[in-house]
Structures are given as structure tokens and as C-alpha cells.
Design an enzyme around this catalytic site. Structure first.
Site, mmCIF file in Angstrom:
data_model
loop_
_atom_site.group_PDB
_atom_site.id
_atom_site.type_symbol
_atom_site.label_atom_id
_atom_site.label_comp_id
_atom_site.label_asym_id
_atom_site.label_seq_id
_atom_site.Cartn_x
_atom_site.Cartn_y
_atom_site.Cartn_z
ATOM 1 C CG ASN B 202 -0.308 -0.019 2.517
ATOM 2 O OD1 ASN B 202 0.921 -0.035 2.595
ATOM 3 N ND2 ASN B 202 -1.083 0.007 3.579
ATOM 4 C CG ASN B 325 2.628 1.339 11.744
ATOM 5 O OD1 ASN B 325 1.459 1.545 12.012
ATOM 6 N ND2 ASN B 325 3.006 0.580 10.738
ATOM 7 N N GLY B 370 -5.863 7.504 1.207
ATOM 8 C CA GLY B 370 -6.955 6.655 0.705
ATOM 9 C C GLY B 370 -6.415 5.736 -0.375
ATOM 10 C CG HIS B 395 -3.508 4.452 9.537
ATOM 11 N ND1 HIS B 395 -4.596 3.638 9.736
ATOM 12 C CD2 HIS B 395 -2.588 3.681 8.909
ATOM 13 C CE1 HIS B 395 -4.344 2.435 9.261
ATOM 14 N NE2 HIS B 395 -3.140 2.424 8.746
ATOM 15 N N GLY B 396 -6.043 5.796 7.704
ATOM 16 C CA GLY B 396 -6.297 5.441 6.306
ATOM 17 C C GLY B 396 -7.653 4.794 6.132
ATOM 18 N N GLY B 398 -8.216 1.356 5.101
ATOM 19 C CA GLY B 398 -8.309 -0.057 5.466
ATOM 20 C C GLY B 398 -8.878 -0.861 4.312
#
Lengths: 138, 472
Positions: B202, B325, B370, B395-396, B398
Site C-alpha cells: 500500500n 506506527n 486513501g 490513518h487510512g 483499510g
């Protein structure tokens, strides 16, 4: 029953499952399943071999360690592996992985593998077959 | 996840009340629809984290949460070392300090469209991306240690970037307390030729246009206007971080019992912060944070070089660089806590002392990636986020579909052609990789961002949509 592998679903990543008549075969098949995350294992030529030895306090941590050592060899040698042969003892593994240098054009590698996790990590017997599985972070 | 398992606190805040071995409750920030679609595993993992020694406040779950490794991805948990608190390699993840940075180009989308294909080709030619790709920077042993101690500051001193970039990076571009000596030879070996590479999966580099502004005042403070072009880079600490995560996860699993820690599941492997192993992990993990910051800094330099050739009028000033992270030592109220954010972005509100002067009034930019078809979001940290979840946000998007299913559903070439028809140019070495990253394989990032905004975790500022996507 012949040895084989499969992937199982994980929301973010990929589960690898090796199934075989013996525990070492299940470990070998789990490694093939991991290669298949990156590329088709059948397209990997056994041109070079790499020897791997590792230790862990139990079978499950040993499976994760085996896969993680392969990930390290794949990353640092820029290789893919398509064939494996291992010996297992209490807390130790000795194995050989055959493969070749990654060729992006021929292998069309989808994604690199970061590490083998302890999620859904299991080594055990089911219906007379050995199963070795975990989720791999990609 | 069944709503009956939860107590509703507000429209966007749900509690898993403390029970059994839980030391604190778990709190989920999400809309009803998002909670209903969350995997039951998120519930189990949030509860397990709430059982860990020394946890403070609650085990928090962000709107984009999904099934992770011990900790949910989209999980936030803070620990107090004075109360026997722990640090967890799984709570940080394998891709230590994976994050996003955003560069403001100062040009409009028409200027990029005029050279869109050339720019895509040049970026693809300059940015090493994909499995097995190598960077042009080979570091020796002492240079590697300098990089691990210095982070983006080291990169700038080495000629990759500008000094003004540093104040726009968390920790001023250099994570303090890094211990290169705690990083194994294998981890360093794995990084040998991966500096300045994007990675795969990703991870991406996108040239994007601002397609919507939600808060004009905040957008102005961030230097964003409709149709402005920005560059977004999403990647992490590469092989070095992955190897550190791998090695410490094993060591923590092997020694948990010696440390008197009872694990609900061994993927929660952790060590007391005040233990030799805990301290060693902290030193190594901080070195990996510096590796990620240096890596994104080098990539920034490569992007600037390409723009200087094709769009010399572009400025490419750094808006901000966030890591999602991490475990960081932070002051929250009267306490100093070790805050794990696994798939969660720090979101400091206005006036926070760690923000540069230019962002003091607005709050910290929160960058939410995204998919390559749907666009990304820029938010701003809020003051309320401090009491909600130790100043954290999502954070995004998924994934909505497994990689396997995505690669069986789409062909990479078709995905690229469909996006090209919408004016989005994709360059990638892997067609299977593109298929696995198809936009439809991801959840709707808008829904996640709306929930984060409504829950008060961060304020929506702008939406950006890709013009060019370099995919590993």
C-alpha cells in the site's frame, strides 16, 4: 493426501497455510504459500540453494522463525524460492531453499513480505494431516 | 461487531466496559455503520490490550480499525512506566514509523496536466519502487549508524533536503533516544540497498490536486487552495524496521513469562518498559523511526529533482510528515506516557509546544491516505483530541477485500486503464500489485474521515485526488 498449501483471509494481510502428511512437509508448504504471495512458485527456477538453520522454544515460534529467516534471505539476496526441504527436531530446524534471483519482468512480483506474525499461528494435526499456518505482514 | 456488546457514550464514541482482567475500558470512535462493519477480532484485540500492565485511560480504537497483530490496526494505547507499563513490538508493528508526508508544490493542476505523462515517467524513473528495487545510496557501517541516530536531520546534512524541512517533521526530523547499537547486524544488512526506496503493497507516491476545502481558515493556514497540487509520499522504515519488529517480537514472546506478564495471546508479546529488553527495543525502534524519516526525506529530495526539471516553478515546501506506527514518550496532563499508535496518527491540537510557530494556531496536519482512485484527506489536530484519545486520529481507509480476492477480481492493466480514463496516471512495476491495490479493494476513506471529524479526533480541512500515482 498429498502435501499442498493455501492462503486464508486476513483483513489487511495474507494468511499462509501448509498442509502435509508430516510436520516438515507442512512447514515446506507454508514456505511455498509465502512465496506465492509474491509470485507464482512454479515460475521460480531452482538455480541456487540457501541453507537455513534456526531455533525456537516450540513448534509455532519455530514456524514463524523459519518463515522470517526466508524473508530475510529473500530481501537481502533479492531472491525468490520455489522449493524447500527441511528437517525438524525438538526446537530446531535445518533446511534448504532452492530459488533464483528475482526477475521483475518474468516473476511480476506483487508485493514484498515484511514479516511472519504470530496471528492465527498454529502447528498441529487435523484429520490425520499436519497443518502449519500464520498470517504474514505485507 | 455487534452493537449489543457496546455501551454508547455519544453518537461517535462506544465503550467496551471494563470486565474480567481488563484494567481499563476500551473505547471505539466510529459511526454506528462503521462499528457494525468492524471485524469481531477488533473487539477481542481491543479487550486484550486493555489487560496489559500499566495501561492508562483506555484501549482506544480509531474509526478505520481492523484486525491486526495483537493490537488492532487503528489502535492507541498509553502505558505508564511507573505503574509497570509495557512496550510491545506488535503494538508498533513491523513497518515501524510507516507514515505519510505532504509537499506543497505551489502550482495548479493545469500546470501538472500539461506535463502529466512526462512527470509520471520521470518520477517513476527516479523513485525506486516495487519488490526488490534498490536505491542509489549505499551506506557503510558508520554512515548507517549516523543515519539511525540522525533521521531526517542526517539526510538534510548529507544533502538530501533543506533545513527548513525539519520543523515540519515530527520530532524535528530526529527521534531522540535512538540506539543504533541495539539494531542487529541483520536489520542493518536488510537496509543496505533499500535507502531511498518506496517499497510495495500500500505504499505510494502521488501527485494530487486539492479537490475540496472543508475549512477555509485552516486550509489557508496550511497553505492549501482548491486546485493546488500537492505530493504525498506513503512509506516506512523499509527492511530495517521489518527486521527489528521480527526480532523483538520473538524475544518478547520468549521472555514474557520471565517478566511476569501473562499474555491473553502471544501476539501481544511485550516487555516492561523498565527492563533491559524493553529499553533495547525502545532504542532500536527509535532508530527505525529515524530510518523512516531519513527515507522519506531522501524520497522528497528525488521528487524535488524531478520537479526542478519539468516544473521549475514548483516550490515543494513540506507541509508535514506524520508517522502512524510508533511508540512515543509524550506528556499528557501531569503524566509522561509511552503512547503506542498502531495504524493511528498523532494529532496535536492548536498551541501544542511540539508544533512549529507556523502551525501553532491551526494544529498539526493529519494526513490520511486513501486508495489510488478515491483520494486522500488532510485534517488538523484538535484540542479535544487530547482528552479523547491522547491526541490521536485515524490513518487510512483499510482494506475491504483480501489481496487474493482483489487479484482474482481485477487485472492490473484494466485498473490502470480505468483510472487513466479518469485522468489518473498510474506507473507500477507490477500489474498484479496494481490489481491487489485496486480502489474498490479499499473501504471508503470519506466515511472514516467523517467519523474522525465528528468524534472530535481531528478536523477535516481538505480532500485531495490523485493525478499521478507511483505504486510499488
Amino acid at each position: 493426501m498429498s502435501a499442498h498449501w493455501e492462503h486464508f483471509a486476513h483483513e489487511a494481510d495474507v494468511g499462509v497455510r501448509g498442509i502435509g502428511p508430516s510436520k516438515p512437509e507442512a512447514f515446506e508448504q507454508a514456505a511455498l504459500a509465502m512465496t506465492a504471495i509474491v509470485a507464482d512458485p512454479a515460475a521460480v527456477r531452482p538455480a541456487e540453494r540457501v541453507h537455513i538453520e534456526c531455533e525456537a522454544p516450540d513448534d509455532e515460534l519455530l514456524l514463524a522463525e523459519w518463515l522470517n529467516r526466508l524473508i530475510y534471505e529473500m530481501a537481502t539476496r533479492h531472491m525468490l524460492f520455489g522449493r524447500f526441504a527441511i528437517e525438524l527436531g525438538p526446537g530446531w530446524l535445518r533446511g534448504t531453499a532452492w530459488g533464483e534471483r528475482l526477475d521483475p519482468k518474468r516473476h511480476d512480483p506483487a508485493v514484498e513480505v515484511k514479516g511472519a506474525t504470530y496471528t492465527a499461528l498454529r502447528v498441529g494435526q487435523e484429520n490425520g494431516a499436519w497443518i502449519a499456518q500464520t498470517v504474514v505482514d505485507v | 461487531m455487534e452493537l449489543s456488546l457496546l455501551t454508547r457514550r455519544t453518537e461517535y464514541e462506544w465503550e467496551i466496559p471494563r470486565r474480567g482482567a481488563m484494567r481499563v475500558p476500551a473505547v471505539i470512535f466510529a459511526s454506528e455503520a462503521l462499528v457494525e462493519r468492524m471485524d469481531r477480532k477488533v473487539y477481542e484485540q481491543a479487550v486484550n490490550v486493555a489487560m496489559l500492565p500499566g495501561i492508562v485511560g483506555a484501549s482506544y480504537v480509531m474509526p478505520d480499525a481492523h484486525w491486526g497483530y495483537g493490537f488492532p490496526i487503528g489502535g492507541v494505547a498509553a502505558f505508564d512506566a511507573d505503574e509497570g507499563g509495557v512496550i510491545s513490538a506488535g503494538g508498533v508493528g513491523f513497518d515501524i514509523s510507516c507514515g505519510v508526508r505532504c509537499l506543497l508544490t505551489g502550482v495548479k493542476s493545469a500546470e501538472v496536466r500539461a506535463v502529466q505523462h512526462e512527470l509520471a515517467d520521470a518520477l517513476y524513473g527516479q523513485i525506486p519502487a516495487g519488490v526488490g528495487s534498490t536505491g542509489s545510496i549505499q551506506l557503510g557501517v558508520s554512515e548507517t549508524d549516523a543515519m539511525l541516530a540522525g533521521g531526517a536531520r542526517w539526510a538534510v546534512q548529507s544533502g538530501w533536503g533543506e533545513a527548513r524541512d525539519l520543523e515540519r517533521i515530527e520530532e524535528g526530523g530526529q527521534m531522540a533516544g535512538a540506539e543504533p547499537a541495539a539494531v542487529s547486524a541483520r536489520a542493518k544488512q536488510r537496509q543496505m540497498d533499500e535507502m531511498g526506496t518506496l517499497g510495495s503493497g500500500n505504499h505510494y507516491l502521488e501527485v494530487q490536486r486539492v479537490s475540496a476545502i472543508f475549512d477555509a481558515a485552516l486550509a489557508q493556514q496550511f497553505g492549501l487552495q482548491t486546485d493546488d497540487v500537492v505530493v504525498m509520499i506513503h512509506c516506512g522504515s523499509r527492511g530495517l524496521g521489518h527486521q527489528i519488529g521480527t526480532e523483538f517480537l520473538k524475544r518478547m514472546a520468549e521472555t514474557a513469562a520471565e517478566h511476569g506478564i501473562v499474555l491473553a495471546d502471544r501476539e501481544l508479546a511485550c516487555a516492561p518498559i523498565r527492563s533491559e529488553l524493553g529499553q533495547r527495543y525502545l532504542g532500536a525502534m527509535r532508530a527505525a523511526i529515524n530510518c523512516a524519516l531519513a527515507n522519506r526525506q531522501i524520497l522528497t529530495h528525488l521528487v524535488r529533482r524531478v520537479f526542478a526539471e519539468l516544473l521549475p516553478q514548483a516550490a515543494l515546501a513540506l507541509l508535514y510528515d506524520v508517522s502512524h506506527n510508533t511508540c512515543k514518550l509524550e506528556r499528557h496532563g501531569a503524566r509522561t506516557l509511552y503512547v503506542h499508535r498502531k495504524g493511528a496518527t498523532r494529532a496535536f491540537g492548536p498551541g501544542h509546544p511540539q508544533l512549529p510557530a507556523a502551525l501553532q494556531a491551526a494544529g498539526q496536519p493529519v494526513l490520511i491516505g486513501g486508495s489510488m482512485g478515491t483520494g486522500s484527506y488532510i485534517l488538523a489536530g484538535t484540542s479535544e483530541s487530547e482528552e479523547r484519545a491522547f491526541s490521536s486520529a485515524c490513518h487510512g481507509a483499510g482494506r475491504a477485500m483480501s489481496r487474493h480476492q482483489a487479484s482474482r477480481t481485477w487485472r492490473g492493466r484494466e485498473v490502470i486503464e480505468a483510472l487513466a480514463a479518469r485522468g489518473i496516471i498510474v506507473r507500477s512495476p507490477s500489474m498484479r500489485g496494481v490489481a491487489e491495490e485496486a480502489p474498490e479493494a479499499y473501504k471508503d476513506v470519506a466515511e472514516v474521515v467523517d467519523a474522525a471529524d465528528a468524534a472530535g479526533l481531528a478536523r477535516k480541512v481538505a480532500r485531495v485526488e490523485p493525478l499521478i500515482c507511483i505504486k510499488g
